[in-house]
Design an enzyme around this catalytic site. Structure first.
Site, PDB file in Angstrom:
ATOM      1  N   GLU A 195      -2.722   8.670 -10.482  1.00 28.76           N
ATOM      2  CA  GLU A 195      -3.059   8.469  -9.069  1.00 28.76           C
ATOM      3  C   GLU A 195      -1.830   8.455  -8.173  1.00 28.76           C
ATOM      4  OE1 GLU A 195      -6.231   6.646 -11.658  1.00 28.76           O
ATOM      5  OE2 GLU A 195      -4.039   6.491 -11.569  1.00 28.76           O
ATOM      6  N   ARG A 244      -4.301   1.916  -7.320  1.00 29.13           N
ATOM      7  CA  ARG A 244      -3.194   2.169  -8.230  1.00 29.13           C
ATOM      8  C   ARG A 244      -2.073   2.968  -7.560  1.00 29.13           C
ATOM      9  NH1 ARG A 244      -5.154   3.926 -14.053  1.00 29.13           N
ATOM     10  NH2 ARG A 244      -4.003   2.101 -14.728  1.00 29.13           N
ATOM     11  N   LYS A 281     -15.182  13.999 -29.520  1.00 28.49           N
ATOM     12  CA  LYS A 281     -15.991  13.257 -28.562  1.00 28.49           C
ATOM     13  C   LYS A 281     -17.444  13.705 -28.697  1.00 28.49           C
ATOM     14  CE  LYS A 281     -15.801  11.601 -23.801  1.00 28.49           C
ATOM     15  NZ  LYS A 281     -15.082  11.641 -22.510  1.00 28.49           N
TER      16      LYS A 281
END
Length: 644
Positions: free
Chosen positions: A379, A407, A294
């Site tokens: 979640e 969610r 990344k």
């Protein structure tokens, strides 16, 4: 490992001769393989230039430059379907698929979305913004292709952070068990990051695997040595399976029914293209494990991938980020309160679904590591974990974005509210969120929270009121939700009340005539400005549930017009609660609801979004004047208001 892109910046298209020759992936496929590494350098540099001016997501895209080029080079997109997970990493994809010239409009009003969007391009096969949907969506596309006897390929790209979410494994589990086998390629982009460093056993396993190169070196070296000796090919195959089981329990994927290949270097263009070509010819569900970095190629982002995940505009040469304006935010208020409350109560625990920095838990995690739980992109688990903690007398605080709380709606209802458990929900990003657009807007939390029994729902008007509401929620013996915006707290003392905060009690902020503006949370400040212009009564409603019924009925009897104002969908929102109360009491007062209209609001600045919905101070005043027979408010009312 390629050299990093120089940090000097010279304007002009002559810097990007290969990139500017690529308007579509068809142009890309006309390049020689030898030119693709140079193209990657140009694409990476162009991406840094663009995001340094517009802001946006940077580090994730830098990490998949080679992978993006290789995918579009090998696969015949858009006929072959390419599905990105979350979409933070999709800027290189946008640049290569006909949108290079529009990149300066990224995340601006009328410009490119910061995420893949079906309405924007045929190359964006699935609209995303939330994590871990790629496998399920791509599987649906692959099943459809099989049913329709179509030959196109389907590829999903998912990160190791997103792979830890339940949805991803539900998709993998389904795909591996289907008959006939779906023609599906899943690419695991393993950069040991999501937004924050990922947590959980899966990510830990991948990290352990990649920290030692025994498996890869033995696998590739032995293949090279044995390939030329036909009698030993069968032995090589058996040896490989044995080593997989010993060195790498990635047989997890194979037990799920996937043909696992990898890991391979996601920045080696030659290896990527050769592997993808081979896997394109294979059938059935298969998974390619690609290792990337990344922030690749830009030193500041390599060193601080969390900081450079999502950035403001910055100095390309130095990497220095432009400071965000607006001062202290509601997230800062929450962060300070959480640490102070934890000092006073050792039962308090903090929970976040992979949003430590964004939700303001960094300081808490450092000061109270034993009471801090980052559950990863999960979640549903975050809320049920909180419920279990509450069952044992702890005081869980779940810090979560409004859009992500959607969610876990079943867990909010069934696991927390049905049982009346003592869980505090600190809901950030309530309302519109500016450049992040519709995928991240918290437009519905008041509507979906209000019908749930046992749940107290609060919306603060300023920073001090936010702090006090969080404490009320923590002290309340049942479930409570405090909803606040992605914004700086008002510099003025909007709530103007230092006394005890009683659940269900609103506060009149201005006494006026004929019109009463009943404002909830973030829209109290513009309501106060509109109230001054209209000489209207203005009420800081504070509580969506329970409402201050006594005050509402009193105002209905003393004013000609009640106007509810909220940064939430009108349908089923706080205004609907007021209308339901009036109807239940047989009160025929005129009541108008201003809020978010029945459409998704595209990216723009927060101020532009509010103005488009008639929710600025001027818009509120114009709507009321229109209702009173004066001029100037028809458009604002039509877009953001409704009569009850």
């Amino acid at each position: 490992m390629p050299d990093r892109i120089p940090m000097d910046s010279r304007p002009g298209a002559n810097r990007f001769p290969l990139l500017f020759a690529v308007d579509t992936p068809a142009d890309l496929r006309r390049l020689s393989e030898g030119e693709l590494t140079d193209l990657a350098d140009e694409l990476r540099s162009f991406l840094i230039d663009t995001v340094s001016r517009t802001g946006g997501h940077l580090a994730a895209g830098l990490g998949v430059v080679e992978l993006t080029i290789a995918l579009h080079y090998v696969f015949n997109t858009p006929e072959d379907r390419l599905v990105w997970d979350v979409g933070h990493q999709a800027y290189p994809h946008k640049i290569l698929t006909g949108r290079r010239s529009r990149m300066p409009s990224l995340r601006q009003k009328g410009g490119l979305s910061g995420f893949p969007k079906r309405a924007e391009s045929p190359y964006d096969t699935f609209g995303v913004g939330h994590s871990s949907t790629s496998v399920g969506a791509a599987l649906g596309m692959a099943i459809a292709a099989g049913l329709k006897r179509q030959a196109h390929k389907v590829v999903a790209v998912i990160g190791d952070g997103a792979l830890g979410a339940g949805m991803a494994f539900e998709g993998l589990n389904h795909a591996g068990a289907l008959q006939p086998d779906p023609d599906l390629l899943v690419i695991l982009n393993d950069n040991k990051m999501s937004i924050s460093p990922p947590v959980g056993a899966i990510s830990s396993h991948l990290a352990r695997l990649l920290s030692g190169k025994l498996y890869t070196s033995m696998r590739e070296g032995s293949k090279s040595a044995l390939r030329a000796i036909p009698p030993l090919r069968e032995l090589m195959g058996r040896w490989e399976e044995h080593m997989k089981g010993m060195v790498m329990p990635s047989t997890l994927f194979e037990e799920l029914g996937f043909n696992y290949i990898g890991p391979i270097d996601g920045h080696d263009m030659g290896v990527l293209i050769a592997t993808l070509r081979n896997m394109k010819q294979m059938r059935g569900p298969r998974l390619l494990h690609v290792v990337t970095q990344k922030g690749r190629g830009y030193e500041p982002a390599e060193g601080r991938p969390v900081t450079y995940h999502g950035v403001t505009p910055f100095d390309r040469r130095t990497g220095e980020l432009r400071k965000k304006g607006g001062g202290r935010t509601y997230t800062h208020v929450f962060s300070d309160w959480l640490c102070e409350a934890a000092e006073q109560d050792d039962r308090l625990v903090g929970i976040t679904p992979a949003m430590c920095e964004g939700s303001g838990l960094t300081a808490f995690a450092q000061r109270f590591p034993e009471r801090y739980f980052d559950v990863g992109i999960a979640e549903q688990h975050a809320l049920t974990l909180a419920a279990g903690l509450a069952c044992e007398g702890m005081k869980p605080v779940v810090a979560i974005y409004s859009t992500f709380l959607q969610r876990a709606y079943d867990q909010l209802i069934h696991d927390i509210c049905l049982q009346g458990l003592d869980v505090t929900l600190a809901v950030d990003r309530g309302g519109l969120v500016g450049p992040d657009g519709a995928t991240h807007a918290g437009s519905f939390d008041l509507s979906y929270g209000r019908p749930i029994p046992n749940l107290v729902v609060m919306a603060p008007a300023d920073g001090e009121e936010c702090r006090r509401m969080l404490q009320v929620a923590l002290d309340h013996p049942g479930p409570a939700l405090v909803r606040y915006p992605r914004a700086a707290v008002p510099t003025a003392d909007v709530s103007a009340d230092g006394g005890p905060l009683q659940i269900g009690e609103a506060k009149v902020r201005r006494l006026g005539h004929e019109v009463a503006l009943l404002a909830f949370g973030s829209l109290v400040p513009p309501a106060l400005q509109a109230g001054e212009a209209l000489d209207a009564t203005v009420v800081n409603m504070r509580f969506v549930k329970p409402l201050d019924e006594r005050l509402i009925l009193e105002l209905a009897g003393s004013h000609k017009l009640l106007v509810t104002i909220e940064e939430n969908a009108i349908a089923g929102g706080a205004g609907s609660a007021v209308a339901e109360l009036l109807a239940a009491q047989g009160v025929t007062a005129r009541c108008v609801h201003l809020g978010l209209p029945d459409r998704f609001i595209d990216q723009a600045s927060h101020e532009e979004q509010l103005a488009s919905c008639g929710l600025s101070a001027d818009g509120i005043a114009a709507s009321v004047r229109s209702l009173l027979g004066e001029s100037g408010g028809e458009v604002a009312l039509r877009e953001g208001g409704s009569l009850a």
